[in-house]
Design an enzyme around this catalytic site. Structure first.
Site, PDB file in Angstrom:
ATOM      1  CB  SER A 145     -13.738  -3.548   0.287  1.00  0.00           C
ATOM      2  OG  SER A 145     -12.343  -3.554   0.615  1.00  0.00           O
ATOM      3  N   GLY A 146     -12.579  -6.341  -0.639  1.00  0.00           N
ATOM      4  CA  GLY A 146     -11.807  -7.295  -1.418  1.00  0.00           C
ATOM      5  C   GLY A 146     -11.278  -7.009  -3.018  1.00  0.00           C
ATOM      6  N   GLY A 147     -10.889  -5.617  -2.879  1.00  0.00           N
ATOM      7  CA  GLY A 147     -10.761  -5.364  -4.416  1.00  0.00           C
ATOM      8  C   GLY A 147     -11.648  -4.455  -5.140  1.00  0.00           C
TER       9      GLY A 147
ATOM     10  NE  ARG B  85      -7.801  -4.406  -0.451  1.00  0.00           N
ATOM     11  CZ  ARG B  85      -7.840  -5.506  -1.302  1.00  0.00           C
ATOM     12  NH1 ARG B  85      -7.241  -5.595  -2.517  1.00  0.00           N
ATOM     13  NH2 ARG B  85      -8.312  -6.464  -0.997  1.00  0.00           N
TER      14      ARG B  85
ATOM     15  CD  GLU C  82     -11.371 -11.565   6.140  1.00  0.00           C
ATOM     16  OE1 GLU C  82     -10.851 -11.410   7.056  1.00  0.00           O
ATOM     17  OE2 GLU C  82     -11.353 -10.935   5.046  1.00  0.00           O
TER      18      GLU C  82
ATOM     19  NE  ARG D  48      -3.683  -2.285   1.119  1.00  0.00           N
ATOM     20  CZ  ARG D  48      -3.790  -3.708   0.365  1.00  0.00           C
ATOM     21  NH1 ARG D  48      -3.182  -3.616  -0.724  1.00  0.00           N
ATOM     22  NH2 ARG D  48      -4.529  -4.590   0.818  1.00  0.00           N
TER      23      ARG D  48
ATOM     24  CE  LYS E  44     -13.155  -8.568   6.799  1.00  0.00           C
ATOM     25  NZ  LYS E  44     -12.012  -7.350   7.362  1.00  0.00           N
TER      26      LYS E  44
END
Ligand code: 13P
Length: 338
Positions: A258-260, A289, A174, A30, A216
């Protein structure tokens, strides 16, 4: 607070979870994208700037931290967990040790970190954590995920959850079905169904109190390289249908990764899901993200410009807070950004 109350507070209406638990390797990626050196002081500066934002109080119920961060003292005075609690959110901690190659199916992964977990949990509890996260990862292709990966990851998740509840913390479960690939939305629906089924099977065997857990999951979306795009309405319908069929009613909260997805997509899709949510689940966000991308950009422009970094974060937190109530709109997105 007991674990059932903690789970509800993490996902309280209008609030969600900030996933700021990037490992040192992930935050390196990041920071590289914004040309910031991956130093401990820079990681602390970025994170404490977010945790000290005004948006925390109204929109953030919990913050997931990484091992390094939960042990840090902010330069503002309090320790990081104290700073988070001061802003009305519950501190949490990622306790898995990452996804490692799965012996026997090496293109897939098994999440490790069970050895010594009981002792680490005690340490995290003493530092102020009241919930935890463990991420299992599944990739979709012609042959994957294998039964081996689905079963072994569900077993590890259940053993993790049992240890976490033993010390009176809430486990975030998750199981992330990745969006990488060309598969269509139906394939994502099918794979997620199988993964969730096996997870709840194992959680039952391990006598987990589901009322003291948070799920999640991924949303049901087509692969990032799939030619057939889906509308937010289709994503919402399929996601809610999959959750209704595969998640026991006792689970109080479901907080998506959110996974991208882009920040806007993540808000829009969550909003559509909540517009049609006729279940007892509190459905909200647990974005990394999806909550931090704009703030990270501002941090890259000027690390000392706290106002701009916090403005970007507050805006996303507010937008996702609205989405968690089904009250987000394109207009509010523009007005509030301006
Ligand atoms: P993203 O929202 O960036 O997918 O991160 C959430 C998370 O915590 C992944 O484990």
């Amino acid at each position: 607070m007991n674990i059932e109350e903690i789970a509800k507070k993490m996902c309280a209406k209008g609030k969600g979870i900030l996933a700021a638990d990037e490992s040192t390797g992930t935050i390196a990626k990041r920071f590289k994208s914004i040309n910031v050196e991956n130093l401990e002081k820079n990681r602390l500066n970025f994170r404490q700037t977010l945790f000290n934002s005004s948006g925390m109080k109204d929109y953030i119920g919990g913050v997931i931290l990484f091992d390094e961060t939960i042990k840090q003292k902010s330069t503002l005075g309090p320790t990081i967990p104290e700073l988070i609690s001061k802003h009305g959110a519950i501190p949490g901690i990622k306790v898995d040790k990452g996804a490692k190659p799965l012996a026997g199916s090496k293109e897939e992964t098994i999440t490790e970190g069970l050895d010594g977990l009981r002792e680490r949990l005690k340490e995290y509890y003493d530092l102020g954590a009241r919930f935890t996260k463990w991420r299992a990862v599944y990739k979709i292709s012609d042959k994957y995920p294998s039964v081996q990966s689905i079963k072994s990851n569900a077993h590890a998740l259940a053993r993790y959850a049992a240890l976490v509840q033993e010390i009176q913390m809430v486990p975030i479960i998750e199981p992330e079905v990745l969006m990488d690939g060309t598969h269509d939305i139906q394939k994502c629906y099918q794979v997620t169904t199988n993964v969730l089924n096996e997870c709840y099977n194992e959680l039952e065997i391990h006598k987990i109190n589901l009322k003291g857990t948070v799920l999640k999951p991924n949303m049901i979306i087509p692969g990032s390289e799939c030619k057939n795009k889906s509308s937010p309405e289709e994503i919402a319908n399929k996601t809610l249908d999959c959750l209704k069929k595969n998640v026991p009613n006792k689970v109080p909260g479901i907080a998506f990764l959110s996974g991208g997805q882009s920040e806007i997509e993540a808000s829009k899709n969550l909003n559509e899901i909540n517009k049609i949510n006729d279940t007892s689940f509190l459905i909200t966000f647990s974005y990394g993200r999806g909550l931090q991308a704009s703030a990270l950009k501002e941090f890259g422009k000027d690390q000392q410009n706290t106002d701009n970094i916090q403005k970007a974060f507050n805006h996303r937190a507010k937008m996702n807070g609205l989405s968690s109530k089904g009250k987000w709109s394109e207009n509010l997105e523009k007005e509030s950004a301006a």
